[in-house]
Scaffold this motif. Structure first.
Motif, PDB file in Angstrom:
ATOM      1  N   ALA A  62      44.359  40.879 -44.934  1.00  0.00           N
ATOM      2  CA  ALA A  62      43.447  41.958 -45.329  1.00  0.00           C
ATOM      3  C   ALA A  62      43.834  42.576 -46.666  1.00  0.00           C
ATOM      4  N   HIS A  63      45.106  42.460 -47.029  1.00  0.00           N
ATOM      5  CA  HIS A  63      45.575  43.031 -48.297  1.00  0.00           C
ATOM      6  C   HIS A  63      45.242  42.128 -49.483  1.00  0.00           C
ATOM      7  N   TRP A  64      44.746  40.926 -49.234  1.00  0.00           N
ATOM      8  CA  TRP A  64      44.371  40.011 -50.310  1.00  0.00           C
ATOM      9  C   TRP A  64      42.990  40.363 -50.857  1.00  0.00           C
ATOM     10  N   ARG A  65      42.718  39.937 -52.058  1.00  0.00           N
ATOM     11  CA  ARG A  65      41.394  40.046 -52.655  1.00  0.00           C
ATOM     12  C   ARG A  65      40.593  38.808 -52.254  1.00  0.00           C
ATOM     13  N   ALA A  67      43.676  46.513 -39.311  1.00  0.00           N
ATOM     14  CA  ALA A  67      43.577  45.614 -40.469  1.00  0.00           C
ATOM     15  C   ALA A  67      42.182  45.755 -41.085  1.00  0.00           C
ATOM     16  N   ARG A  98      38.239  45.667 -46.666  1.00  0.00           N
ATOM     17  CA  ARG A  98      37.647  46.507 -47.695  1.00  0.00           C
ATOM     18  C   ARG A  98      36.188  46.116 -47.934  1.00  0.00           C
ATOM     19  N   ASN A 120      35.722  43.510 -50.450  1.00  0.00           N
ATOM     20  CA  ASN A 120      36.019  42.164 -49.964  1.00  0.00           C
ATOM     21  C   ASN A 120      34.878  41.616 -49.121  1.00  0.00           C
TER      22      ASN A 120
END
Length: 259
Positions: A44-47, A167, A170, A173
């Motif tokens: 989830a922290h990835w683009r 999680a 965004r 995203n």
């Protein structure tokens, strides 16, 4: 590890959304490895990329990180189905079997079939409420459009809101994933055996997309009579039964023809 099956979900969904299906498939068909797409779940922290090939690269790297050795059997739905198809085309030696659930892709589907116009208001409302603290409205809108079963609604929303809280995906995203799906055009036919599955009562993606894809590829096609877009949620037992039966039949035919 040797994962007989790699599982890929779709837009804004993650490994925990497989719920009962993943252990059921593992019990019948061997080891299962659910992998999250960039921007979802453990990633989830990835683009999120806007190109499906970038998702393929990320999924391959995650499979290798988990020690999963090819060739893989890949079961994927929606956006995950596009990623799986691109994977099988780019690296044919790494995918030995492919199961596509309620997916769609150009040039076999029209834009209003890939995302039904009747679903647009609900999705717009989900997007508007995407950043709400509890996520209940957004998840309720997603459930209404993707699930035919209503008897599990309360429990589903509790579980999905808990997943969202732990999680969160965004909104940027989510939009980037939607753009990647809209832009993807499949080129060529995978070399491996392909099973295409669709839900007759899919209210998000027209099941004609799956039927047309199966005809174009000469793939086996099965349709569930009442499930919605999230077939693994609505009837996981049917999905496991069909996947196992179709590939067991194919293996039997191969042995018979070679004898």
């Amino acid at each position: 590890m040797t994962a007989r099956w790699i599982l890929l979900r779709g837009l804004t969904r993650e490994s925990r959304h497989w719920a009962a299906f993943a252990p059921m498939l593992e019990a019948r068909c061997g080891a299962v490895l659910p992998i999250d797409l960039p921007g979802n779940g453990t990633l989830a922290h990835w683009r999120s990329p806007v190109d499906v090939d970038a998702y393929v690269d990320a999924v391959r790297a995650e499979a290798q990180r988990h020690g999963a050795r090819p060739p893989h059997r890949v079961l994927a739905m929606s956006l995950g189905g596009m990623v799986a198809s691109a994977w099988a085309r780019r690296f044919p030696g790494e995918v030995e079997r492919l199961v596509l659930v309620n997916t769609s892709m150009r040039p076999y589907s029209r834009f209003y079939e890939r995302l039904r116009p009747a679903a647009w208001p609900a999705l717009a409302r989900a997007a508007w409420h995407w950043r709400d603290g509890d996520g209940n409205v957004a998840e309720a809108m997603i459930h209404e459009r993707t699930c035919a079963r209503r008897d599990t609604l309360a429990a589903d929303l509790d579980a999905w809101c808990a997943i969202r809280a732990s999680a969160p995906v965004r909104r940027a995203n989510a939009l980037r994933q939607l753009l990647a799906a809209a832009r993807y055009t499949v080129r060529g036919v995978p070399r491996c055996p392909v099973l295409v599955l669709s839900s007759r009562e899919d209210r998000l993606v027209d099941p004609a997309c799956s039927a047309r894809l199966a005809r174009a590829w000469g793939a086996t096609h099965r349709e569930h009579p009442w499930a919605g877009h999230d077939l693994p949620h609505d009837d996981p037992q049917w999905l496991v039964d069909v996947v196992c039966a179709v590939f067991q039949e194919a293996a039997t035919d191969t042995r018979a023809n070679s004898s």
